[in-house]
Design a protein around this motif. Sequence first.
Motif, PDB file in Angstrom:
ATOM      1  N   ASP A   3       0.834  -1.205   0.000  1.00 27.37           N
ATOM      2  CA  ASP A   3       0.000   0.000   0.000  1.00 27.37           C
ATOM      3  C   ASP A   3       0.867   1.252   0.000  1.00 27.37           C
ATOM      4  OD1 ASP A   3      -2.288  -1.536   0.030  1.00 27.37           O
ATOM      5  OD2 ASP A   3      -2.701  -1.231   2.172  1.00 27.37           O
ATOM      6  N   GLN A   4       1.936   1.229   0.790  1.00 27.97           N
ATOM      7  CA  GLN A   4       2.843   2.363   0.856  1.00 27.97           C
ATOM      8  C   GLN A   4       3.468   2.627  -0.517  1.00 27.97           C
ATOM      9  OE1 GLN A   4       6.537   1.872   3.040  1.00 27.97           O
ATOM     10  NE2 GLN A   4       6.385   3.978   3.809  1.00 27.97           N
ATOM     11  N   GLY A   5       3.876   1.567  -1.203  1.00 27.32           N
ATOM     12  CA  GLY A   5       4.477   1.726  -2.529  1.00 27.32           C
ATOM     13  C   GLY A   5       3.506   2.341  -3.528  1.00 27.32           C
ATOM     14  N   LYS A   6       2.253   1.866  -3.524  1.00 27.25           N
ATOM     15  CA  LYS A   6       1.231   2.404  -4.431  1.00 27.25           C
ATOM     16  C   LYS A   6       0.958   3.873  -4.115  1.00 27.25           C
ATOM     17  CE  LYS A   6      -1.150  -1.978  -5.141  1.00 27.25           C
ATOM     18  NZ  LYS A   6      -2.364  -2.740  -4.816  1.00 27.25           N
ATOM     19  N   GLN A   7       0.886   4.172  -2.833  1.00 26.09           N
ATOM     20  CA  GLN A   7       0.617   5.540  -2.404  1.00 26.09           C
ATOM     21  C   GLN A   7       1.748   6.476  -2.810  1.00 26.09           C
ATOM     22  OE1 GLN A   7      -1.039   5.850   1.559  1.00 26.09           O
ATOM     23  NE2 GLN A   7       0.309   7.582   1.949  1.00 26.09           N
ATOM     24  N   GLU A   8       2.985   6.046  -2.620  1.00 27.29           N
ATOM     25  CA  GLU A   8       4.132   6.886  -2.977  1.00 27.29           C
ATOM     26  C   GLU A   8       4.212   7.098  -4.486  1.00 27.29           C
ATOM     27  OE1 GLU A   8       5.933   8.710  -0.896  1.00 27.29           O
ATOM     28  OE2 GLU A   8       4.682   7.886   0.693  1.00 27.29           O
ATOM     29  N   LEU A   9       3.831   6.085  -5.269  1.00 22.11           N
ATOM     30  CA  LEU A   9       3.788   6.231  -6.721  1.00 22.11           C
ATOM     31  C   LEU A   9       2.774   7.304  -7.112  1.00 22.11           C
ATOM     32  CD1 LEU A   9       4.521   5.401  -9.623  1.00 22.11           C
ATOM     33  CD2 LEU A   9       2.789   3.596  -9.422  1.00 22.11           C
ATOM     34  N   ARG A  10       1.589   7.267  -6.493  1.00 23.38           N
ATOM     35  CA  ARG A  10       0.562   8.264  -6.797  1.00 23.38           C
ATOM     36  C   ARG A  10       1.031   9.657  -6.379  1.00 23.38           C
ATOM     37  NH1 ARG A  10      -3.061  10.030 -10.261  1.00 23.38           N
ATOM     38  NH2 ARG A  10      -4.804  11.066  -9.269  1.00 23.38           N
ATOM     39  N   VAL A  11       1.723   9.765  -5.252  1.00 28.12           N
ATOM     40  CA  VAL A  11       2.269  11.060  -4.810  1.00 28.12           C
ATOM     41  C   VAL A  11       3.228  11.598  -5.874  1.00 28.12           C
ATOM     42  CG1 VAL A  11       3.817  12.175  -3.133  1.00 28.12           C
ATOM     43  CG2 VAL A  11       1.924  10.733  -2.339  1.00 28.12           C
ATOM     44  N   ARG A  12       4.113  10.732  -6.378  1.00 23.98           N
ATOM     45  CA  ARG A  12       5.059  11.178  -7.420  1.00 23.98           C
ATOM     46  C   ARG A  12       4.331  11.589  -8.691  1.00 23.98           C
ATOM     47  NH1 ARG A  12       7.933   6.844  -5.282  1.00 23.98           N
ATOM     48  NH2 ARG A  12       7.386   5.476  -7.014  1.00 23.98           N
ATOM     49  N   GLN A  13       3.305  10.819  -9.087  1.00 20.31           N
ATOM     50  CA  GLN A  13       2.537  11.159 -10.291  1.00 20.31           C
ATOM     51  C   GLN A  13       1.855  12.513 -10.138  1.00 20.31           C
ATOM     52  OE1 GLN A  13      -0.043   7.726 -10.415  1.00 20.31           O
ATOM     53  NE2 GLN A  13       1.201   6.696 -11.960  1.00 20.31           N
ATOM     54  N   LEU A  14       1.189  12.707  -9.004  1.00 16.94           N
ATOM     55  CA  LEU A  14       0.494  13.982  -8.774  1.00 16.94           C
ATOM     56  C   LEU A  14       1.462  15.149  -8.694  1.00 16.94           C
ATOM     57  CD1 LEU A  14      -2.203  12.895  -6.169  1.00 16.94           C
ATOM     58  CD2 LEU A  14      -2.595  13.617  -8.533  1.00 16.94           C
ATOM     59  N   THR A  15       2.593  14.944  -8.023  1.00 15.09           N
ATOM     60  CA  THR A  15       3.591  16.010  -7.910  1.00 15.09           C
ATOM     61  C   THR A  15       4.069  16.433  -9.292  1.00 15.09           C
ATOM     62  OG1 THR A  15       4.298  15.213  -5.746  1.00 15.09           O
ATOM     63  CG2 THR A  15       5.838  16.626  -6.936  1.00 15.09           C
ATOM     64  N   GLN A  16       4.392  15.464 -10.128  1.00 11.01           N
ATOM     65  CA  GLN A  16       4.856  15.786 -11.478  1.00 11.01           C
ATOM     66  C   GLN A  16       3.760  16.461 -12.295  1.00 11.01           C
ATOM     67  OE1 GLN A  16       6.408  12.471 -13.705  1.00 11.01           O
ATOM     68  NE2 GLN A  16       7.024  13.760 -15.402  1.00 11.01           N
ATOM     69  N   LEU A  17       2.547  15.944 -12.221  1.00 10.03           N
ATOM     70  CA  LEU A  17       1.435  16.520 -12.966  1.00 10.03           C
ATOM     71  C   LEU A  17       1.203  17.968 -12.564  1.00 10.03           C
ATOM     72  CD1 LEU A  17      -1.238  15.402 -14.738  1.00 10.03           C
ATOM     73  CD2 LEU A  17      -2.288  16.019 -12.582  1.00 10.03           C
ATOM     74  N   LEU A  18       1.179  18.227 -11.262  1.00  5.78           N
ATOM     75  CA  LEU A  18       0.900  19.580 -10.790  1.00  5.78           C
ATOM     76  C   LEU A  18       2.053  20.536 -11.049  1.00  5.78           C
ATOM     77  CD1 LEU A  18      -1.006  18.701  -7.498  1.00  5.78           C
ATOM     78  CD2 LEU A  18      -1.974  19.605  -9.630  1.00  5.78           C
TER      79      LEU A  18
END
Length: 165
Positions: free
Chosen positions: A59-74
């Motif tokens: 779960d932590q890995g999936k969450q951190e991936l989404r954080v990186r995706q959102l950070t890059q997108l924003l």
Amino acid sequence: MTQTSDNVTWLTQEAYDQLKAELEYLSGPARAEVVAKIDEARQEGDLKENAGYHAAREDQGKQELRVRQLTQLLQHAKVAETPPDDGVAEPGMVITIAFDSDPDDPTTFLMASREYASTKIDTYSPQSPLGSAVNGKKAGDSASYELPNGNQVSVKILDVKPYQG
């Protein structure tokens, strides 16, 4: 609505705020929750056979991936207004089409990026075969695109209007 050109993602203010709120939640409260789950599971002993520990780490890995995706997108986002109601099919528009093979069963979808896939309307990316085919067209125009199996599909655009959320 979003559209991507080069490394820029165009977002409405509402979409930007929604994605920023998700990032803040995942970076703060959600991150603390998953760390607490990992710590709890660690207390149970042998990590090799601890399913709770492995699930929490996944779960932590999936969450951190989404954080990186959102950070890059924003980081690459530009806030813009909803497209004008000019009848042109483009990202941010709700498009109604009829397939030539079944003209009596129209299909309506939002042309937008995958961040809108959770909306109450089907969402097609501007880069999808259908999205690419209708992009820039108006009601009354026809378009065609190729399916993965090589067959051609033709559609007629019936209506184009801005997405109202």
